[in-house]
Design a protein around this motif. Structure first.
Motif, PDB file in Angstrom:
ATOM      1  N   ASP A 160      -8.707  -7.186   8.367  1.00 31.86           N
ATOM      2  CA  ASP A 160      -9.517  -7.447   7.180  1.00 31.86           C
ATOM      3  C   ASP A 160      -9.945  -6.167   6.474  1.00 31.86           C
ATOM      4  N   ASP A 163      -7.441  -5.388   3.749  1.00 34.19           N
ATOM      5  CA  ASP A 163      -7.150  -6.437   2.761  1.00 34.19           C
ATOM      6  C   ASP A 163      -7.852  -6.077   1.454  1.00 34.19           C
ATOM      7  N   MET A 164      -7.162  -5.344   0.584  1.00 33.40           N
ATOM      8  CA  MET A 164      -7.751  -4.841  -0.651  1.00 33.40           C
ATOM      9  C   MET A 164      -7.144  -5.543  -1.862  1.00 33.40           C
ATOM     10  N   ASP A 165      -7.906  -5.581  -2.951  1.00 37.30           N
ATOM     11  CA  ASP A 165      -7.438  -6.239  -4.167  1.00 37.30           C
ATOM     12  C   ASP A 165      -6.455  -5.380  -4.948  1.00 37.30           C
ATOM     13  N   SER A 166      -6.524  -4.068  -4.799  1.00 36.70           N
ATOM     14  CA  SER A 166      -5.669  -3.180  -5.579  1.00 36.70           C
ATOM     15  C   SER A 166      -5.434  -1.878  -4.811  1.00 36.70           C
ATOM     16  N   ALA A 169      -8.499   0.369  -4.878  1.00 36.19           N
ATOM     17  CA  ALA A 169      -9.542  -0.057  -3.941  1.00 36.19           C
ATOM     18  C   ALA A 169      -9.188   0.338  -2.520  1.00 36.19           C
ATOM     19  N   ALA A 170      -7.898   0.236  -2.195  1.00 36.89           N
ATOM     20  CA  ALA A 170      -7.463   0.631  -0.854  1.00 36.89           C
ATOM     21  C   ALA A 170      -7.661   2.112  -0.614  1.00 36.89           C
ATOM     22  N   HIS A 173     -11.826   2.435  -0.255  1.00 33.84           N
ATOM     23  CA  HIS A 173     -12.634   1.591   0.636  1.00 33.84           C
ATOM     24  C   HIS A 173     -11.997   1.360   2.004  1.00 33.84           C
ATOM     25  N   ASN A 174     -11.071   2.200   2.410  1.00 31.59           N
ATOM     26  CA  ASN A 174     -10.437   2.011   3.704  1.00 31.59           C
ATOM     27  C   ASN A 174     -11.261   2.660   4.814  1.00 31.59           C
TER      28      ASN A 174
END
Length: 301
Positions: A160, A163-166, A169-170, A173-174
């Motif tokens: 989870d 599991d990024m939207d773009s 974002a990855a 926010h990783n």
């Protein structure tokens, strides 16, 4: 402070030599010395081939405590080696994990936490809840670099968390970025806050937000900067001007700390002789001790 670390290194090195039966000045003794320096967070970074520019950049923009961060990962890396250093690393880290987990379970049980909740919170994949206890709307628990490393390992294996939207974002926010933020210097941490648009706990951060909301600006400054400012002022060498300057630099996100005579001696020794102070002969040490800068700093402490 330096004296305690020096005594700790000497005691650890001597005890490991005696316990392992390793002869002094042997290759294994040299390896033990390197291991002790790594574990204590006092490794000579210059001797490892790390340039002055890189060390300064790390301290200013990357890690709040680069020596400690290297110590954590270096000590864990020794576990996968061989010889006395690997055996000691496995023993020390194993005892720390078992002792920490046992203490945590005991406290959690005393506070009435269920077995299922304890088990869940002993899983490194639980993130910020790992080895923490909720009290009064807050989470209290064991901290430190080793716990952060375990959380990173657990987060990297949690699907989870990826599991990024773009792609953007990855990138921001990783789990690796989250770990870096927890170890970042104030300059680096502040930069990441503005890039992400939020602080580590999710409060929105931005130029417009801070410019139009004085309360948000005050809270951000108090949470991220004021403790460092107070520390910088109290520890600074010199008079009111030097202390005020240290406080101002810390408030602006810089890193400031009092220089010790031992650090200054090592810097001058590297400049003049290309070696650390304690690696020099008596005559060379006397030259450095007589340096006006060393004399002035020693007189202020």
């Amino acid at each position: 402070f330096d004296a305690y670390f020096g005594a700790g290194r000497a005691l650890k090195f001597d005890s490991m030599l005696k316990a392992s039966g390793v002869k002094a000045f042997s290759e294994e003794a040299y390896r033990i010395g390197r291991y002790v320096e790594t574990m204590m967070g006092t490794a000579n970074l210059a001797s490892l081939g790390i340039s002055t520019t890189q060390r300064q950049a790390e301290r200013a923009f990357m890690f709040y405590s680069p020596r400690y961060t290297r110590s954590v990962w270096g000590t864990m890396a020794y576990m996968f080696g061989k010889g006395a250093t690997a055996a000691d690393a496995r023993r020390v880290l194993g005892a720390m994990l078992v002792g920490g987990a046992t203490t945590y379970v005991g406290i959690a049980k005393a506070l009435g936490m269920s077995n299922e909740e304890i088990e869940r919170r002993l899983n490194p994949q639980s993130g910020s809840k790992f080895m923490s206890i909720p009290i009064g709307g807050n989470e209290f628990g064991i901290g430190g670099g080793y716990r952060a490393a375990l959380v990173l390992a657990g987060s990297l294996t949690e699907k989870d968390n990826w599991d990024m939207d773009s792609p953007s974002a990855a990138m921001l926010h990783n789990p690796l970025v989250s770990y870096i933020r927890s170890r970042a210097s104030y300059v680096g941490g502040t930069l990441i806050d503005f890039l992400e648009g939020a602080d580590p706990i999710g409060n929105p951060i931005g130029v417009d937000k801070l410019a139009t909301d004085p309360k948000a600006l005050a809270n951000y400054a108090q949470r991220g900067l004021l403790p460092q400012v107070v520390q910088a002022i109290s520890q600074a060498n010199g008079g009111p001007l030097e202390k005020g300057l240290s406080g101002a630099v810390a408030f602006l996100g810089g890193r400031t700390y009092p220089q010790s005579p031992s650090t200054l001696r090592n810097e001058i020794a590297q400049q003049r002789f290309g070696a650390d102070y304690f690696d020099l002969d008596v005559g060379e040490r006397q030259q450095i001790d007589a340096d006006p800068k060393v004399q002035a700093l020693s007189g202020r402490i």
